[in-house]
Scaffold this active site. Sequence first.
Site, PDB file in Angstrom:
ATOM      1  N   ASN A  75      40.020  38.202  35.069  1.00  0.00           N
ATOM      2  CA  ASN A  75      39.003  39.257  35.041  1.00  0.00           C
ATOM      3  C   ASN A  75      39.057  40.009  36.364  1.00  0.00           C
ATOM      4  OD1 ASN A  75      36.668  40.690  34.103  1.00  0.00           O
ATOM      5  ND2 ASN A  75      35.408  39.448  35.469  1.00  0.00           N
ATOM      6  N   GLU A 110      33.668  29.103  32.992  1.00  0.00           N
ATOM      7  CA  GLU A 110      32.489  29.263  32.135  1.00  0.00           C
ATOM      8  C   GLU A 110      31.337  30.001  32.811  1.00  0.00           C
ATOM      9  OE1 GLU A 110      31.612  26.107  28.805  1.00  0.00           O
ATOM     10  OE2 GLU A 110      32.604  25.152  30.503  1.00  0.00           O
ATOM     11  N   GLY A 123      38.753  51.693  29.967  1.00  0.00           N
ATOM     12  CA  GLY A 123      40.090  51.097  29.975  1.00  0.00           C
ATOM     13  C   GLY A 123      41.018  51.652  31.039  1.00  0.00           C
ATOM     14  N   SER A 124      40.466  52.127  32.154  1.00  0.00           N
ATOM     15  CA  SER A 124      41.364  52.656  33.198  1.00  0.00           C
ATOM     16  C   SER A 124      42.202  51.532  33.816  1.00  0.00           C
ATOM     17  CB  SER A 124      40.593  53.423  34.269  1.00  0.00           C
ATOM     18  OG  SER A 124      39.797  52.570  35.038  1.00  0.00           O
ATOM     19  N   ARG A 150      28.407  33.437  19.581  1.00  0.00           N
ATOM     20  CA  ARG A 150      29.496  33.641  20.551  1.00  0.00           C
ATOM     21  C   ARG A 150      30.740  32.841  20.207  1.00  0.00           C
ATOM     22  NH1 ARG A 150      27.810  36.473  24.869  1.00  0.00           N
ATOM     23  NH2 ARG A 150      25.602  36.412  25.366  1.00  0.00           N
ATOM     24  N   GLU A 207      41.116  48.880  42.358  1.00  0.00           N
ATOM     25  CA  GLU A 207      41.316  48.015  41.183  1.00  0.00           C
ATOM     26  C   GLU A 207      42.649  48.316  40.519  1.00  0.00           C
ATOM     27  OE1 GLU A 207      36.813  47.017  39.628  1.00  0.00           O
ATOM     28  OE2 GLU A 207      37.940  48.531  38.573  1.00  0.00           O
ATOM     29  N   ASP A 247      31.589  35.345  36.699  1.00  0.00           N
ATOM     30  CA  ASP A 247      32.335  35.782  37.887  1.00  0.00           C
ATOM     31  C   ASP A 247      32.488  34.672  38.924  1.00  0.00           C
ATOM     32  OD1 ASP A 247      32.457  38.383  36.748  1.00  0.00           O
ATOM     33  OD2 ASP A 247      30.466  38.830  37.528  1.00  0.00           O
ATOM     34  N   HIS A 274      36.416  42.139  38.948  1.00  0.00           N
ATOM     35  CA  HIS A 274      34.988  42.382  39.206  1.00  0.00           C
ATOM     36  C   HIS A 274      34.855  43.373  40.364  1.00  0.00           C
ATOM     37  CE1 HIS A 274      30.737  41.586  39.317  1.00  0.00           C
ATOM     38  NE2 HIS A 274      30.828  41.450  40.626  1.00  0.00           N
ATOM     39  N   ILE A 315      30.383  37.562  27.486  1.00  0.00           N
ATOM     40  CA  ILE A 315      30.623  36.277  28.152  1.00  0.00           C
ATOM     41  C   ILE A 315      31.582  35.473  27.276  1.00  0.00           C
ATOM     42  CG2 ILE A 315      29.531  34.085  28.771  1.00  0.00           C
ATOM     43  CD1 ILE A 315      27.106  35.803  29.657  1.00  0.00           C
TER      44      ILE A 315
HETATM   45  C1  GRF Z   1      35.777  47.876  36.363  1.00  0.00           C
HETATM   46  O1  GRF Z   1      35.032  48.413  37.394  1.00  0.00           O
HETATM   47  C2  GRF Z   1      35.840  46.385  36.463  1.00  0.00           C
HETATM   48  O2  GRF Z   1      35.719  45.925  37.770  1.00  0.00           O
HETATM   49  C3  GRF Z   1      34.665  45.917  35.655  1.00  0.00           C
HETATM   50  O3  GRF Z   1      34.575  46.843  34.596  1.00  0.00           O
HETATM   51  C4  GRF Z   1      35.126  48.089  35.007  1.00  0.00           C
HETATM   52  C5  GRF Z   1      36.105  48.488  33.941  1.00  0.00           C
HETATM   53  O4  GRF Z   1      36.594  49.786  34.159  1.00  0.00           O
HETATM   54  N1  GRF Z   1      34.856  44.565  35.204  1.00  0.00           N
HETATM   55  P1  GRF Z   1      37.712  50.379  33.211  1.00  0.00           P
HETATM   56  O5  GRF Z   1      37.174  50.296  31.782  1.00  0.00           O
HETATM   57  O6  GRF Z   1      38.951  49.560  33.375  1.00  0.00           O
HETATM   58  O7  GRF Z   1      37.874  51.800  33.637  1.00  0.00           O
END
Ligand code: GRF
Length: 218
Positions: free
Chosen positions: A110, A145, A15-16, A68, A177, A148, A112, A95
């Site tokens: 999202n 759907e 969860g960073s 799901r 990120e 990524d 990625h 998903i």
């Molecule tokens: C990140 O690298 C993100 O790109 C991917 O999952 C990771 C989550 O990292 N989707 P964090 O849990 O937010 O630290």
Amino acid sequence: MVKKLKIGVLASGNGSNLQAIIDRILRGDLPAEVVCVITNRSDAFALERANNHGITAFYLNHRDFSGRAAYDAALVAALKGEGVELVVLAGFMRIITRVFLDAFPQAVMNIHPALLPSFPGLHAQQQALDYGAKVTGCTVHFVDEGTDTGPIIAQAAIPILPDDTVETLSQRIHLQEHLLYPEAVKLYAEGRLRVEGRRVVVSGIHTSPQSSLLNPSA
Ligand code: GRF
């Protein structure tokens, strides 16, 4: 007073990115409020981060549901119950189905850890290293759907260094990120994103939102 966007965050791990969004809100630089955090893993550190900030947080085990769609219906009910307007996926290892997307049209984001459309799916950093790419990065996109494949909101590029390992590369991607995701959420909160087919049009800026432009010192 500026209306605050109500965000729900789904996470499966550390969860960073959740933390980066919370921190940006606390700095008074993002007109939003994280109203709930949901995880599909009981040991996700994201739960603790949410608790530290007094944010409603709970664990919803996907294994307790028949499939799901049933799990997604429960997620939707929980998020709607909290008044969520934008859903932010932050390392959520599931998903998302049509049930979910129909409930939050063009309101699921999202992040990625690669420059899409290169290296979608799992182990994006390893994929980039194995391919011998010289540049990779991170991408914030709306969720559709596919895996990524949704319209791209913002990207940041990162060089791959000769000695990079998955760990060193992942660390540098994470730093970017943490700048890019809050910025993309801010653009959404300010009502500046419009989806036209595959393109996300950002009003008020004339270059692509990418973190080195947003933060020249990065
Ligand atoms: C990140 O690298 C993100 O790109 C991917 O999952 C990771 C989550 O990292 N989707 P964090 O849990 O937010 O630290």
